[in-house]
Write a protein that holds these residues in place. Structure first.
Motif, short mmCIF file in Angstrom:
data_model
loop_
_atom_site.label_atom_id
_atom_site.label_comp_id
_atom_site.label_asym_id
_atom_site.label_seq_id
_atom_site.Cartn_x
_atom_site.Cartn_y
_atom_site.Cartn_z
N SER A 62 0.85 -1.20 0.00
CA SER A 62 0.00 0.00 0.00
C SER A 62 0.88 1.25 0.00
O SER A 62 2.04 1.20 0.41
CB SER A 62 -0.93 0.02 1.21
OG SER A 62 -0.18 0.12 2.41
N ASP A 81 -4.23 0.39 -1.76
CA ASP A 81 -3.61 -0.93 -1.57
C ASP A 81 -3.58 -1.68 -2.90
O ASP A 81 -4.28 -1.30 -3.85
CB ASP A 81 -4.36 -1.74 -0.51
CG ASP A 81 -5.80 -1.96 -0.86
OD1 ASP A 81 -6.09 -2.96 -1.53
OD2 ASP A 81 -6.65 -1.12 -0.48
N GLU A 126 -7.27 -0.33 3.95
CA GLU A 126 -6.34 0.44 4.78
C GLU A 126 -6.77 1.90 4.87
O GLU A 126 -6.62 2.54 5.91
CB GLU A 126 -4.92 0.33 4.21
CG GLU A 126 -4.33 -1.07 4.35
CD GLU A 126 -2.83 -1.08 4.14
OE1 GLU A 126 -2.16 -0.08 4.46
OE2 GLU A 126 -2.32 -2.09 3.63
#
Length: 364
Positions: free
Chosen positions: A149, A158, A165
């Motif tokens: 990421s 990501d 995330e």
């Protein structure tokens, strides 16, 4: 500047702006005493903090994309450069990536620009069934390997484009907003709290919502939004928020996703095709957008597919306003506030019910 056709008085004006400039660093210590370095002549670059600085920098690096355009698709935004390389063959991909980095290093050296290796990352985009290929990228004085990421313009991306995330980072921020709202609600009017919710929650979620709002991970942020709504209105944790959203005139997170996606579609109609452009058959769906043919879930969750599908389920009286962007946005927002949706399926079902009512009405 002359290379791009800027000559004569305009060129002299630009030159006078850049030449014979000096800079120094000033700082204060703990006492405080002002400390300053010696004045040094600026030999390269543009004046920091100036209005024309970013424009001149973009002109300066304008030909960077030309040096690698045969091997990659470069995307320049201010001083951030993203390079997209497509290849299904792992060995060819590795060779292309290293060739691109070599060309970039040569361009940097020729144009007296240095590459920030600490902020240079390499990431492979994968589907769930694909395995990551181990590729080492050689950059000046450094070797880069795959990362899962990276942060780009405030959005955490990501390698599977799941948005997990980014939503996790967003959830952490919104939990703090939730705590702050609970702490200050006794000292604030509801209207002030509503504004606080709008700016802190709504604008936090807007960052990347078009790309991550279709992910099932976004339900976490939606739960926090409802929690803050209940705190503001002093309602129980099990009470429905449908009427509360209407009362506060705030879009639910799924409705925000629908709103922003439809605004994007309307603004970028050139990226989408209508059914009439695909075939010449006279059907009632001629003016709907054509859905891209794909079986990949990751593509179906993307902007082109989701945007087309949601637009096709939009009310006709809102579609006809497409040529007036301001009126389209205001009418769409009013509709979404009036019909608060908790999911995209609710939006689709609403359109389905309208179509059945229309058919029933015609039969009667």
């Amino acid at each position: 500047m002359k290379f791009y056709g800027i000559s004569g008085i305009a060129n002299k004006l630009m030159r006078s702006y850049l030449e014979n400039r000096y800079e120094r660093i000033s700082m204060k210590d703990s006492k405080p005493n002002k400390l300053s370095s010696k004045w040094v002549r600026v030999k390269h670059g543009v004046p920091q903090g100036s209005v024309l600085g970013p424009l001149r920098f973009l002109i300066y690096i304008n030909d960077l994309s030309l040096s690698i355009s045969k091997l990659a698709n470069p995307i320049l935004f201010a001083y951030d450069t993203s390079i997209i390389i497509l290849n299904t063959n792992p060995e060819e991909l590795k060779n292309n990536v290293n060739s691109v980095m070599t060309e970039i290093a040569n361009w940097f050296q020729s144009n007296l620009v240095s590459l920030n290796c600490n902020k240079t990352h390499f990431m492979q985009f994968l589907t769930k069934k694909q395995s990551e290929r181990k590729i080492q990228i050689i950059v000046p004085n450094s070797i880069k390997t795959n990362i899962s990421s990276t942060k780009l313009l405030g959005l955490i991306i990501d390698n599977t484009l799941s948005g997990k995330e980014h939503i996790a980072a967003l959830t952490s921020k919104l939990n703090k907003v939730c705590y702050a709202t609970r702490a200050i609600k006794t000292f604030m009017y509801v209207d002030i709290l509503r504004i606080n919710l709008f700016f802190s929650c709504t604008f936090s979620c807007v960052s990347g919502i078009i790309f991550g709002g279709n992910s099932h991970h976004s339900n976490r942020t939606f739960k926090i939004q409802k929690r803050i709504i209940r705190i503001i209105t002093n309602t129980g944790s099990c009470d429905s928020c449908h009427q509360l959203f209407k009362q506060l005139q705030i879009l639910s997170l799924p409705s925000q996703y629908i709103f922003l996606l439809l605004v994007f579609v309307n603004k970028n109609r050139a990226l989408f095709q209508s059914s009439l452009e695909i075939h010449d058959l006279n059907t009632c769906f001629n003016y709907n957008l054509h859905l891209p043919s794909t079986n990949l879930t990751i593509v179906q969750k993307g902007v082109l597919y989701s945007g087309s599908k949601i637009y096709n389920h939009l009310q006709s009286n809102i579609k006809v306003l497409s040529n007036d962007a301001k009126c389209f946005k205001s009418t769409l927002k009013s509709y979404l506030i009036e019909h608060i949706f908790y999911s995209r399926n609710e939006f689709y079902q609403s359109a389905f019910q309208r179509s059945w009512f229309f058919v029933f009405y015609l039969i009667i």
